[in-house]
Motif scaffolding. Structure first.
Motif, PDB file in Angstrom:
ATOM      1  N   ALA A 175       0.672  -1.242  -0.123  1.00  0.00           N
ATOM      2  CA  ALA A 175       0.057   0.170   0.081  1.00  0.00           C
ATOM      3  C   ALA A 175       0.902   1.132  -0.026  1.00  0.00           C
ATOM      4  CB  ALA A 175      -0.928   0.114   1.256  1.00  0.00           C
ATOM      5  N   GLU A 176       2.041   1.250   0.813  1.00  0.00           N
ATOM      6  CA  GLU A 176       2.848   2.495   0.913  1.00  0.00           C
ATOM      7  C   GLU A 176       3.611   2.451  -0.559  1.00  0.00           C
ATOM      8  OE1 GLU A 176       6.619   4.053   3.466  1.00  0.00           O
ATOM      9  OE2 GLU A 176       5.600   2.242   3.874  1.00  0.00           O
ATOM     10  N   HIS A 177       3.753   1.644  -1.023  1.00  0.00           N
ATOM     11  CA  HIS A 177       4.670   1.523  -2.469  1.00  0.00           C
ATOM     12  C   HIS A 177       3.525   2.062  -3.670  1.00  0.00           C
ATOM     13  CE1 HIS A 177       6.786  -0.046  -5.974  1.00  0.00           C
ATOM     14  NE2 HIS A 177       7.852   0.087  -5.375  1.00  0.00           N
ATOM     15  N   ALA A 178       2.352   1.607  -3.706  1.00  0.00           N
ATOM     16  CA  ALA A 178       1.329   2.058  -4.319  1.00  0.00           C
ATOM     17  C   ALA A 178       1.199   3.683  -4.212  1.00  0.00           C
ATOM     18  CB  ALA A 178       0.002   1.290  -4.268  1.00  0.00           C
ATOM     19  N   LEU A 199      -2.200   8.199 -14.396  1.00  0.00           N
ATOM     20  CA  LEU A 199      -2.506   8.758 -12.839  1.00  0.00           C
ATOM     21  C   LEU A 199      -3.666   7.974 -12.661  1.00  0.00           C
ATOM     22  CD1 LEU A 199      -1.944  10.299 -10.281  1.00  0.00           C
ATOM     23  CD2 LEU A 199      -3.304  12.443 -11.716  1.00  0.00           C
ATOM     24  N   ALA A 200      -4.786   7.792 -13.455  1.00  0.00           N
ATOM     25  CA  ALA A 200      -5.934   7.195 -13.040  1.00  0.00           C
ATOM     26  C   ALA A 200      -5.733   5.836 -12.922  1.00  0.00           C
ATOM     27  CB  ALA A 200      -6.902   7.051 -14.301  1.00  0.00           C
ATOM     28  N   ALA A 201      -4.740   5.108 -13.581  1.00  0.00           N
ATOM     29  CA  ALA A 201      -4.298   3.661 -13.407  1.00  0.00           C
ATOM     30  C   ALA A 201      -3.791   3.472 -12.165  1.00  0.00           C
ATOM     31  CB  ALA A 201      -3.612   3.200 -14.381  1.00  0.00           C
ATOM     32  N   ALA A 202      -2.829   4.317 -11.749  1.00  0.00           N
ATOM     33  CA  ALA A 202      -2.152   4.224 -10.480  1.00  0.00           C
ATOM     34  C   ALA A 202      -3.203   4.390  -9.458  1.00  0.00           C
ATOM     35  CB  ALA A 202      -1.138   5.477 -10.576  1.00  0.00           C
ATOM     36  N   GLN A 203      -4.184   5.352  -9.590  1.00  0.00           N
ATOM     37  CA  GLN A 203      -5.358   5.388  -8.507  1.00  0.00           C
ATOM     38  C   GLN A 203      -5.944   4.056  -8.346  1.00  0.00           C
ATOM     39  OE1 GLN A 203      -6.100   8.436  -6.541  1.00  0.00           O
ATOM     40  NE2 GLN A 203      -7.300   6.677  -5.519  1.00  0.00           N
ATOM     41  N   LYS A 240      -6.373   1.617  -4.824  1.00  0.00           N
ATOM     42  CA  LYS A 240      -7.642   0.938  -4.336  1.00  0.00           C
ATOM     43  C   LYS A 240      -7.574  -0.667  -4.238  1.00  0.00           C
ATOM     44  CE  LYS A 240     -10.467   4.693  -6.589  1.00  0.00           C
ATOM     45  NZ  LYS A 240     -11.681   5.023  -7.404  1.00  0.00           N
ATOM     46  N   VAL A 241      -7.068  -1.133  -5.382  1.00  0.00           N
ATOM     47  CA  VAL A 241      -6.963  -2.759  -5.418  1.00  0.00           C
ATOM     48  C   VAL A 241      -6.224  -3.125  -4.096  1.00  0.00           C
ATOM     49  CG1 VAL A 241      -5.735  -4.552  -6.529  1.00  0.00           C
ATOM     50  CG2 VAL A 241      -6.980  -3.040  -7.827  1.00  0.00           C
ATOM     51  N   VAL A 242      -5.100  -2.616  -3.995  1.00  0.00           N
ATOM     52  CA  VAL A 242      -4.279  -2.993  -2.606  1.00  0.00           C
ATOM     53  C   VAL A 242      -5.008  -2.530  -1.261  1.00  0.00           C
ATOM     54  CG1 VAL A 242      -2.033  -2.451  -1.383  1.00  0.00           C
ATOM     55  CG2 VAL A 242      -2.182  -2.512  -3.828  1.00  0.00           C
ATOM     56  N   ALA A 243      -5.711  -1.596  -1.172  1.00  0.00           N
ATOM     57  CA  ALA A 243      -6.446  -1.324  -0.175  1.00  0.00           C
ATOM     58  C   ALA A 243      -7.667  -2.304  -0.045  1.00  0.00           C
ATOM     59  CB  ALA A 243      -7.012   0.148  -0.226  1.00  0.00           C
ATOM     60  N   THR A 244      -8.177  -2.552  -0.949  1.00  0.00           N
ATOM     61  CA  THR A 244      -9.391  -3.708  -0.903  1.00  0.00           C
ATOM     62  C   THR A 244      -8.708  -5.128  -0.520  1.00  0.00           C
ATOM     63  OG1 THR A 244     -10.366  -2.678  -2.704  1.00  0.00           O
ATOM     64  CG2 THR A 244     -11.063  -4.824  -2.147  1.00  0.00           C
ATOM     65  N   ALA A 245      -7.541  -5.340  -0.852  1.00  0.00           N
ATOM     66  CA  ALA A 245      -7.003  -6.614  -0.403  1.00  0.00           C
ATOM     67  C   ALA A 245      -6.670  -6.478   1.063  1.00  0.00           C
ATOM     68  CB  ALA A 245      -5.632  -6.817  -1.309  1.00  0.00           C
ATOM     69  N   ASP A 250     -15.701  -7.504  -1.307  1.00  0.00           N
ATOM     70  CA  ASP A 250     -14.395  -7.018  -1.521  1.00  0.00           C
ATOM     71  C   ASP A 250     -13.551  -7.706  -2.428  1.00  0.00           C
ATOM     72  OD1 ASP A 250     -14.326  -5.537   0.916  1.00  0.00           O
ATOM     73  OD2 ASP A 250     -13.467  -7.010   2.133  1.00  0.00           O
ATOM     74  N   MET A 251     -13.912  -9.097  -2.913  1.00  0.00           N
ATOM     75  CA  MET A 251     -13.436  -9.639  -4.000  1.00  0.00           C
ATOM     76  C   MET A 251     -13.994  -9.120  -5.425  1.00  0.00           C
ATOM     77  SD  MET A 251     -11.324 -11.770  -5.521  1.00  0.00           S
ATOM     78  CE  MET A 251     -10.866 -12.650  -4.021  1.00  0.00           C
ATOM     79  N   GLN A 252     -15.331  -8.655  -5.394  1.00  0.00           N
ATOM     80  CA  GLN A 252     -15.534  -7.959  -6.605  1.00  0.00           C
ATOM     81  C   GLN A 252     -14.991  -6.605  -6.790  1.00  0.00           C
ATOM     82  OE1 GLN A 252     -20.088  -8.045  -5.729  1.00  0.00           O
ATOM     83  NE2 GLN A 252     -20.201 -10.049  -6.859  1.00  0.00           N
ATOM     84  N   ASP A 253     -14.987  -5.978  -5.674  1.00  0.00           N
ATOM     85  CA  ASP A 253     -14.272  -4.549  -5.766  1.00  0.00           C
ATOM     86  C   ASP A 253     -12.779  -4.728  -6.407  1.00  0.00           C
ATOM     87  OD1 ASP A 253     -16.416  -3.533  -4.828  1.00  0.00           O
ATOM     88  OD2 ASP A 253     -15.735  -3.090  -3.019  1.00  0.00           O
ATOM     89  N   LEU A 254     -12.093  -5.912  -5.918  1.00  0.00           N
ATOM     90  CA  LEU A 254     -10.731  -5.983  -6.405  1.00  0.00           C
ATOM     91  C   LEU A 254     -10.707  -6.313  -7.798  1.00  0.00           C
ATOM     92  CD1 LEU A 254      -7.840  -7.996  -4.185  1.00  0.00           C
ATOM     93  CD2 LEU A 254      -8.466  -8.373  -6.721  1.00  0.00           C
ATOM     94  N   LEU A 255     -11.511  -7.323  -8.267  1.00  0.00           N
ATOM     95  CA  LEU A 255     -11.544  -7.777  -9.761  1.00  0.00           C
ATOM     96  C   LEU A 255     -11.858  -6.600 -10.529  1.00  0.00           C
ATOM     97  CD1 LEU A 255     -13.069 -11.322  -9.311  1.00  0.00           C
ATOM     98  CD2 LEU A 255     -10.672 -10.608  -9.604  1.00  0.00           C
ATOM     99  N   ALA A 256     -12.792  -5.687 -10.078  1.00  0.00           N
ATOM    100  CA  ALA A 256     -13.211  -4.509 -10.920  1.00  0.00           C
ATOM    101  C   ALA A 256     -12.233  -3.585 -11.219  1.00  0.00           C
ATOM    102  CB  ALA A 256     -14.587  -3.919 -10.283  1.00  0.00           C
ATOM    103  N   GLY A 257     -11.541  -3.347  -9.909  1.00  0.00           N
ATOM    104  CA  GLY A 257     -10.259  -2.515  -9.895  1.00  0.00           C
ATOM    105  C   GLY A 257      -9.190  -2.921 -10.922  1.00  0.00           C
ATOM    106  N   VAL A 258      -9.045  -4.165 -10.734  1.00  0.00           N
ATOM    107  CA  VAL A 258      -7.836  -4.904 -12.076  1.00  0.00           C
ATOM    108  C   VAL A 258      -8.460  -4.607 -13.489  1.00  0.00           C
ATOM    109  CG1 VAL A 258      -6.826  -7.024 -12.938  1.00  0.00           C
ATOM    110  CG2 VAL A 258      -7.089  -6.503 -10.131  1.00  0.00           C
ATOM    111  N   HIS A 259      -9.718  -4.803 -13.772  1.00  0.00           N
ATOM    112  CA  HIS A 259     -10.146  -4.766 -14.889  1.00  0.00           C
ATOM    113  C   HIS A 259     -10.146  -3.341 -15.376  1.00  0.00           C
ATOM    114  CE1 HIS A 259     -11.313  -8.937 -16.160  1.00  0.00           C
ATOM    115  NE2 HIS A 259     -11.397  -9.025 -14.880  1.00  0.00           N
ATOM    116  N   ARG A 260     -10.427  -2.232 -14.537  1.00  0.00           N
ATOM    117  CA  ARG A 260     -10.152  -0.956 -15.017  1.00  0.00           C
ATOM    118  C   ARG A 260      -8.925  -0.578 -15.495  1.00  0.00           C
ATOM    119  NH1 ARG A 260     -14.517  -0.285 -11.036  1.00  0.00           N
ATOM    120  NH2 ARG A 260     -12.876   0.222  -9.319  1.00  0.00           N
ATOM    121  N   ILE A 261      -7.955  -1.200 -14.481  1.00  0.00           N
ATOM    122  CA  ILE A 261      -6.479  -0.983 -14.997  1.00  0.00           C
ATOM    123  C   ILE A 261      -6.296  -1.492 -16.417  1.00  0.00           C
ATOM    124  CG2 ILE A 261      -4.094  -1.506 -14.386  1.00  0.00           C
ATOM    125  CD1 ILE A 261      -5.048  -1.622 -11.161  1.00  0.00           C
TER     126      ILE A 261
END
Length: 646
Positions: free
Chosen positions: A441-444, A548-552, A556-561, A572-583
């Protein structure tokens, strides 16, 4: 020979002088040791003229040797081509050394049987024959024969002095006619008792911290016009502290076989005006490692109350020397050398001590706690701060020291203290995967910072101070990249100690490629020609916004994890997968934006240098998006495998 009954049996006209003889003998002991040091130091000086040296002036004064001319002996010592050493005043030094030894034997001869004194006298007679200084010239063998303290070799004057000092200490304790707050004393004036009482007040205040360990026995007497206080710290011959109080001056002579402990002792007086002389090292085969170290400290009190306060503080510090080296060795396997020394210093400053920690098992107490609290994440042979952040490892060990010391003094069972340690460790200790998610999360967040800096720079490219802004942004990006690299190093270490941490460590390492690409882009913008007006930079604005949007989304993906580590939350899993697909979608848009920017640059650029810099910057941004997508896909695959495992 030194029991009370034999001393009582020796009472008579001569025996009435026995306390004074002992005082004089102990003062002679100090003089003899000074003469040994003087001869050894002079010889070392003669063999190494290019090295710095000590005149031993402070040692001479502390030993009550009123001969200032001896301060020049070391500086003037030379070795002749024929072999012997020229040591000024050496005839006088040898003569006075032998006289000091005879003075040490005198009180032992006054005891009823005098048998052992006769043995000492015979040894002195044999050794005196070899103590030769002819016209201030001395052979190396003669100096060695006098100063050697190796009991595995032949006898020496130094060994004789050591043996005499032991006997005199026992005799002094047996002669004590008065107890001042636990110190065995004799020959004290009324004012002297107040000094000894202040010292003993400090000793008694912290003495409970040694528990049932022997030591801290104190004797005191008036000798040579000063009050002399000696404390029995431990059983090692060379571990001695002698305090001399003369008016408002306190002189402390401290010797130790462990140089680190001597330095530790000196560090305890940082808030007092104490001058420590250079540490002198002496070779002695009878000591641990064949070496012991000596230093002299001097404190000038401002008034009588200040003198009493210092003596009390000095007495209170001695308990922290007991088994200090043992504690240091136990802690090194947990914290490393520097952190172990800092912890022991803290324990002394806080009047907590380390003996409770040792009595509860030392490092084994921590290993047992880790076995329960770490649940398999800990592997023996690693430091405690490998499984805990360094600051938390330090806080935890401070808790252990307090819990052990206070618990034992309150009468708690060691098993109860161990349970308290496990409970507290569980609060500090988190699984390696959770800690690595914090790192991720800190690295992200650092990735987002660098991407945001690039976007902001491109938006301000048409301002008059664009050059300064680009340079400032590159410096910040470099600093953020360095912080990201530190996280990667910490993640690699965690990967070596815990199998569950391997994936997240590799993920952070892969994500570091994104930061590298963005930092390269920030630097590249600083190389734009000075005549650039910033208009062409607009062609990269869209690409920078998408990155920048992809970094954002990655943040969110790491925060969800982090919030749904147990993979049991469908949301949580749906949010994580949705974030991955947006990237993934943003990466595709970045491809299109990079091609559009390249075409526009080719059409509008009039300067090849400007075209090259901006085109390469675009490639850096597009590569950052590619790397970010790869990281996101790894995250998705790992999350899905975790779900399948459950």
């Amino acid at each position: 020979m030194t029991e009370k009954l034999k001393i009582v049996g020796a009472l008579g006209e001569d025996a009435l002088l026995l306390p004074a003889l002992v005082n004089d003998a102990l003062t002679a002991n100090d003089r003899a040791k000074y003469y040994f040091s003087l001869l050894q130091t002079a010889r070392v000086r003669a063999d190494n003229l290019e090295r710095p040296f000590s005149t031993l002036r402070e040692e001479r004064i502390a030993s009550s040797v009123d001969q200032p001319q001896l301060d020049q002996v070391v500086a003037a010592a030379r070795r002749s081509p024929e072999g012997p050493y020229l040591i000024p005043h050496s005839e006088q030094i040898v003569h006075q050394l032998l006289a000091a030894v005879r003075e040490m034997i005198a009180p032992l001869a006054a005891v009823a049987d005098g048998e052992q004194a006769g043995g000492f006298g015979e040894r002195l007679a044999l050794l005196s024959a070899a103590a030769i200084a002819d016209d201030d010239m001395m052979e190396a063998e003669c100096i060695d024969g006098m100063t050697r303290a190796d009991r595995h070799r032949c006898d020496s004057l130094h060994l004789l002095v050591i043996d005499l000092h032991k006997e005199l200490n026992v005799l002094q304790a047996a002669l004590a006619t008065e107890s001042v707050d636990g110190a065995m004393t004799y020959g004290l004036a009324d004012d002297d008792r107040q000094l000894v009482a202040a010292f003993m007040q400090g000793v008694r205040r912290t003495a409970p911290l040694k528990f049932d360990h022997p030591g801290l026995g104190t004797t005191a007497a008036r000798s040579g016009g000063v009050v002399v206080i000696q404390n029995d710290i431990g059983t090692t011959d060379a571990h001695v502290v002698v305090i001399r109080v003369n008016n408002l001056t306190v002189t402390t002579l401290y010797s130790d076989v462990h140089l680190q402990r001597l330095n530790f002792f000196a560090s305890l007086f940082s808030r007092w005006r104490v001058r420590w002389d250079d540490i002198l090292s002496r070779r002695d085969g009878a000591m641990d490692d064949g070496l012991y170290h000596l230093s002299v400290a001097r404190h000038e009190a401002g008034d009588r109350d200040g003198l009493l306060d210092f003596l009390s503080f000095l007495g209170s510090r001695l308990v922290f020397l007991i088994d200090w080296n043992k504690a240091r060795k136990r802690l090194r396997s947990l914290l490393g050398k520097a952190d172990a020394a800092d912890l022991l210093k803290w324990a002394a400053d806080e009047d907590v001590g380390h003996m409770g920690f040792l009595k509860c098992g030392g490092d084994e107490l921590i290993y047992r706690g880790l076995a329960l609290a770490a649940r398999g994440d800990y592997r023996p042979g690693l430091f405690l701060h490998d499984v805990l952040p360094r600051n938390l490892a330090r806080q935890f060990m401070q808790f252990v020291f307090r819990a052990a010391s206070l618990g034992l003094r309150e009468g708690k069972q060691i098993l109860l203290i161990e349970d308290e340690v496990v409970v507290e460790l569980s609060r500090f200790f988190r699984g390696a995967e959770e800690r690595l998610l914090d790192m991720a999360a800190e690295h992200a967040a650092l990735t987002w910072e660098v991407a945001a800096g690039l976007r902001d720079c491109l938006l301000r490219a048409r301002l008059s101070d664009w050059k300064r802004r680009f340079r400032h942004n590159a410096e910040r990006a470099k600093a953020w990249e360095s912080q990201a690299d530190e996280l990667v190093q910490a993640a690699r270490l965690a990967m070596r100690r815990s199998e569950p941490a391997a994936f997240l460590a590799q993920l952070i390492e892969a994500a570091d490629e994104v930061v590298d690409c963005l930092e390269d882009a920030a630097f590249r913008l600083t190389t734009l020609p000075a005549e650039s007006n910033g208009d062409l930079c607009r062609q990269l604005e869209t690409l920078a916004r998408l990155v920048l949007a992809a970094a954002q989304e990655y943040v969110k993906v790491v925060a969800t994890a982090r919030s749904g580590r147990d993979a049991s939350s469908r949301e949580d899993m749906q949010d994580l997968l949705a974030g991955v697909h947006r990237i993934i979608a943003l990466e595709h848009q970045c491809d299109d934006a990079e091609r559009a920017a390249e075409a526009a640059l080719l059409a509008r650029a009039g300067d090849f240098r400007e075209l090259y810099v901006l085109a390469e910057t675009g490639k850096n941004l597009e590569q950052a998006a590619d790397e970010l997508m790869c990281v996101a896909l790894k995250f998705r695959d790992h999350a899905l495998s975790e779900v399948s495992a459950h």
